[in-house]
Design an enzyme around this catalytic site. Structure first.
Site, PDB file in Angstrom:
ATOM      1  N   TYR A 144     -35.987 -31.498  21.111  1.00  0.00           N
ATOM      2  CA  TYR A 144     -35.479 -32.336  20.017  1.00  0.00           C
ATOM      3  C   TYR A 144     -36.955 -32.901  19.723  1.00  0.00           C
ATOM      4  O   TYR A 144     -37.575 -33.409  20.805  1.00  0.00           O
ATOM      5  CB  TYR A 144     -34.604 -33.402  20.214  1.00  0.00           C
ATOM      6  CG  TYR A 144     -34.402 -34.660  19.370  1.00  0.00           C
ATOM      7  CD1 TYR A 144     -34.844 -35.611  19.610  1.00  0.00           C
ATOM      8  CD2 TYR A 144     -33.677 -34.351  18.077  1.00  0.00           C
ATOM      9  CE1 TYR A 144     -34.768 -36.719  18.809  1.00  0.00           C
ATOM     10  CE2 TYR A 144     -33.652 -35.537  17.238  1.00  0.00           C
ATOM     11  CZ  TYR A 144     -34.061 -36.501  17.587  1.00  0.00           C
ATOM     12  OH  TYR A 144     -33.922 -37.724  16.764  1.00  0.00           O
ATOM     13  N   ASP A 239     -45.143 -31.927  22.826  1.00  0.00           N
ATOM     14  CA  ASP A 239     -44.550 -33.265  22.610  1.00  0.00           C
ATOM     15  C   ASP A 239     -44.184 -34.016  23.822  1.00  0.00           C
ATOM     16  O   ASP A 239     -43.271 -33.658  24.711  1.00  0.00           O
ATOM     17  CB  ASP A 239     -43.122 -32.930  21.768  1.00  0.00           C
ATOM     18  CG  ASP A 239     -42.410 -34.026  21.536  1.00  0.00           C
ATOM     19  OD1 ASP A 239     -41.231 -33.998  20.933  1.00  0.00           O
ATOM     20  OD2 ASP A 239     -42.762 -35.180  21.962  1.00  0.00           O
ATOM     21  N   LYS A 267     -42.393 -43.592  23.386  1.00  0.00           N
ATOM     22  CA  LYS A 267     -41.481 -44.444  24.460  1.00  0.00           C
ATOM     23  C   LYS A 267     -42.641 -45.429  25.313  1.00  0.00           C
ATOM     24  O   LYS A 267     -43.017 -46.443  25.038  1.00  0.00           O
ATOM     25  CB  LYS A 267     -40.734 -43.454  25.548  1.00  0.00           C
ATOM     26  CG  LYS A 267     -39.917 -42.882  24.420  1.00  0.00           C
ATOM     27  CD  LYS A 267     -38.961 -42.024  25.162  1.00  0.00           C
ATOM     28  CE  LYS A 267     -38.238 -40.905  24.186  1.00  0.00           C
ATOM     29  NZ  LYS A 267     -36.934 -41.388  23.815  1.00  0.00           N
TER      30      LYS A 267
HETATM   31  P1  KE4 Z   1     -38.215 -41.539  18.331  1.00  0.00           P
HETATM   32  O1  KE4 Z   1     -38.467 -41.154  16.736  1.00  0.00           O
HETATM   33  O2  KE4 Z   1     -36.832 -41.639  18.484  1.00  0.00           O
HETATM   34  O3  KE4 Z   1     -39.088 -42.697  18.701  1.00  0.00           O
HETATM   35  O4  KE4 Z   1     -38.876 -40.189  19.032  1.00  0.00           O
HETATM   36  C1  KE4 Z   1     -38.291 -38.875  18.623  1.00  0.00           C
HETATM   37  C2  KE4 Z   1     -38.492 -38.044  19.977  1.00  0.00           C
HETATM   38  C3  KE4 Z   1     -39.499 -37.128  19.898  1.00  0.00           C
HETATM   39  N1  KE4 Z   1     -39.986 -36.176  21.004  1.00  0.00           N
HETATM   40  C4  KE4 Z   1     -39.092 -36.240  22.014  1.00  0.00           C
HETATM   41  C5  KE4 Z   1     -39.355 -35.546  23.248  1.00  0.00           C
HETATM   42  C6  KE4 Z   1     -37.895 -37.233  22.220  1.00  0.00           C
HETATM   43  O5  KE4 Z   1     -37.375 -37.386  23.316  1.00  0.00           O
HETATM   44  C7  KE4 Z   1     -37.576 -38.003  21.110  1.00  0.00           C
HETATM   45  C8  KE4 Z   1     -36.636 -39.092  21.110  1.00  0.00           C
HETATM   46  N2  KE4 Z   1     -35.848 -39.039  22.311  1.00  0.00           N
HETATM   47  C9  KE4 Z   1     -34.103 -39.611  21.935  1.00  0.00           C
HETATM   48  C10 KE4 Z   1     -33.671 -39.271  23.202  1.00  0.00           C
HETATM   49  N3  KE4 Z   1     -33.664 -38.222  24.164  1.00  0.00           N
HETATM   50  C11 KE4 Z   1     -34.336 -40.641  21.498  1.00  0.00           C
HETATM   51  C12 KE4 Z   1     -33.096 -41.347  21.510  1.00  0.00           C
HETATM   52  C13 KE4 Z   1     -32.196 -41.609  20.285  1.00  0.00           C
HETATM   53  O6  KE4 Z   1     -32.338 -40.880  19.295  1.00  0.00           O
HETATM   54  O7  KE4 Z   1     -31.772 -42.862  19.916  1.00  0.00           O
END
Ligand code: KE4
Length: 424
Positions: A144, A239, A267
């Site tokens: 993801y 990523d 994060k």
């Molecule tokens: P955000 O747009 O949620 O800040 O980041 C997207 C993203 C991109 N790349 C990786 C490897 C990620 O894990 C994420 C977002 N992680 C999820 C949880 N695994 C966010 C939690 C959520 O969607 O509420």
């Protein structure tokens, strides 16, 4: 452990917010619970509005490696706020944090800040396409990278949790340049590159996939990705939104000794405020507006409060032996937890301080197909059992859990005792 107030709050929230949540995976639907409504977090302790307390292993999806409400981060932010919180005009703080990120992750010769991991990966891919003048990208099944249209293809995290392989509302034409391969499958990649010779702009990969649960590389897969992209004049995008500053201060690329062309981080870099970044080789980054033809922008990008929180967090993580001690502590805990849960058919995959208990009946997951063999009902029972005993693990089989520097050995020992009581 009554949760009446959270239940009522969830009812109210659903009147105004779709599903009552601002991000699907918080809805706890896959684990058969109603969401907690939290009023305070400090260290590794969450307090909900019914005054229940939980030891947190989700840590806002990996943000709080230094613990929630870390006093040093808080103080830095409190000192910064009287100066205002955003100007839409450059500040010294952005340069300071960009320099720090570049020093810690040398492959990021230049850095551009954005407000979310989604923005970071979306921008990195646009840049890779602009640089190579090619359209196709490759991602891996179950990984993801945020919710940009062209990345919601066979995605993990909330997409997998909700049991949808991609998303409606994404025109096929938007997704047709996104090719998907199983993680750890070298043959599948060779086939894609031979079928799309000279058409692949980039591979984007979570160097340690965490959004299908933690699935480590096998057989030097990351080295293979570096080789096959170089051979084909494609770019390699790591990523590291989760792994950046988590596995080591230099991220997964330092942990594995692989240098990508572009990297995204999120994060931890914002210290709990909305901030993320993408960066990489200077010759690629120079294509970004206002210098070059690849446009990317953001009103609050690099805002002084997020930069302050990010700098304070990286200061904490830059102290001597932080990762050695954290990873050793995490290893001890995870190995003991694996021993306790093994008779229940649980396999724990982990890398450093990130881990996922898989209810696969003993199968060690090496890709998303393996992960999908998990008994998600059993995982849900485990989640609910731990929650009822004051432990909040990430509420999905397709997510990672995180040990922070604030999880004490005593607290971890307590958690192991609780896990012993899980009957399956
Ligand atoms: P955000 O747009 O949620 O800040 O980041 C997207 C993203 C991109 N790349 C990786 C490897 C990620 O894990 C994420 C977002 N992680 C999820 C949880 N695994 C966010 C939690 C959520 O969607 O509420």
């Amino acid at each position: 452990m009554g949760r009446e107030k959270s239940i009522a709050a969830f009812e109210e929230a659903q009147k105004y917010i779709p599903g009552g949540v601002n991000s699907p995976v918080r809805a706890l639907r896959s684990v058969g619970e109603t969401p907690l409504f939290i009023k305070k977090a400090e260290g590794v302790t969450l307090t909900d509005i019914d005054d229940n307390q939980y030891t947190d292993f989700c840590l806002s999806w990996g943000v709080f490696i230094a613990g929630h409400a870390n006093p040093k981060v808080q103080q830095a932010v409190i000192n910064a706020i009287p100066n205002g919180t955003s100007y839409g005009i450059p500040t010294l703080l952005e340069t300071q944090l960009a320099k720090r990120v570049s020093e810690l992750i040398p492959s990021m010769e230049q850095v551009r800040f954005v407000n979310s991991g989604t923005e970071a990966t979306m921008s990195a891919i646009r840049l890779a396409r602009g640089y190579t003048k090619r359209d196709y990208i490759i991602k891996f099944d179950g990984c993801y990278h945020g919710h940009a249209d062209h990345l919601l293809v066979s995605a993990g995290s909330g997409v997998a949790t909700c049991g949808i392989s991609s998303s409606s509302g994404v025109p096929q034409d938007f997704a047709k340049y996104t090719l998907v391969a199983p993680f750890n499958d070298k043959e599948a990649l060779r086939e894609i590159f031979s079928r799309h010779k000279d058409e692949i702009a980039a591979i984007i990969v979570e160097p340690v996939p965490c959004n299908m649960g933690v699935v480590p590389q096998q057989n030097d897969f990351l080295k293979f990705l570096r080789e096959i992209t170089t051979e084909n004049q494609s770019l390699l995008i790591f990523d590291e939104v989760i792994t950046g500053f988590r596995l080591t201060l230099g991220g997964a690329q330092k942990f594995y000794g692989i240098e990508p062309d572009l990297t995204t981080v999120g994060k931890i870099v914002g210290g709990g405020f909305p901030a993320a970044a993408f960066g990489g080789r200077r010759d690629i980054m120079q294509l970004l507006a206002p210098l070059g033809p690849v446009y990317q922008a953001g009103t609050l990008s690099g805002n002084p409060i997020a930069m302050t929180a990010g700098l304070a967090t990286l200061d904490i993580l830059s102290q001597p032996n932080v990762y050695e001690e954290l990873n050793a502590k995490a290893e001890r805990f995870i190995n003991k937890l694996a021993e306790i849960l093994r008779p229940k058919g649980v396999v724990i995959n982990h890398v450093g301080n990130m881990f996922t208990p898989f209810f696969t009946g003993g199968i060690v997951p090496h890709d998303f197909n393996d992960v999908k063999k998990s008994d998600t009902a059993a995982f849900a029972r485990f989640f609910r059992y731990m929650l009822s005993h004051g432990v909040y693990i990430s509420p999905s089989q397709f997510e990672g859990n995180f040990v922070s520097i604030q999880h004490s050995d005593a607290k971890l020992a307590e958690i192991l005792e609780i896990a012993k009581g899980f009957e399956g």
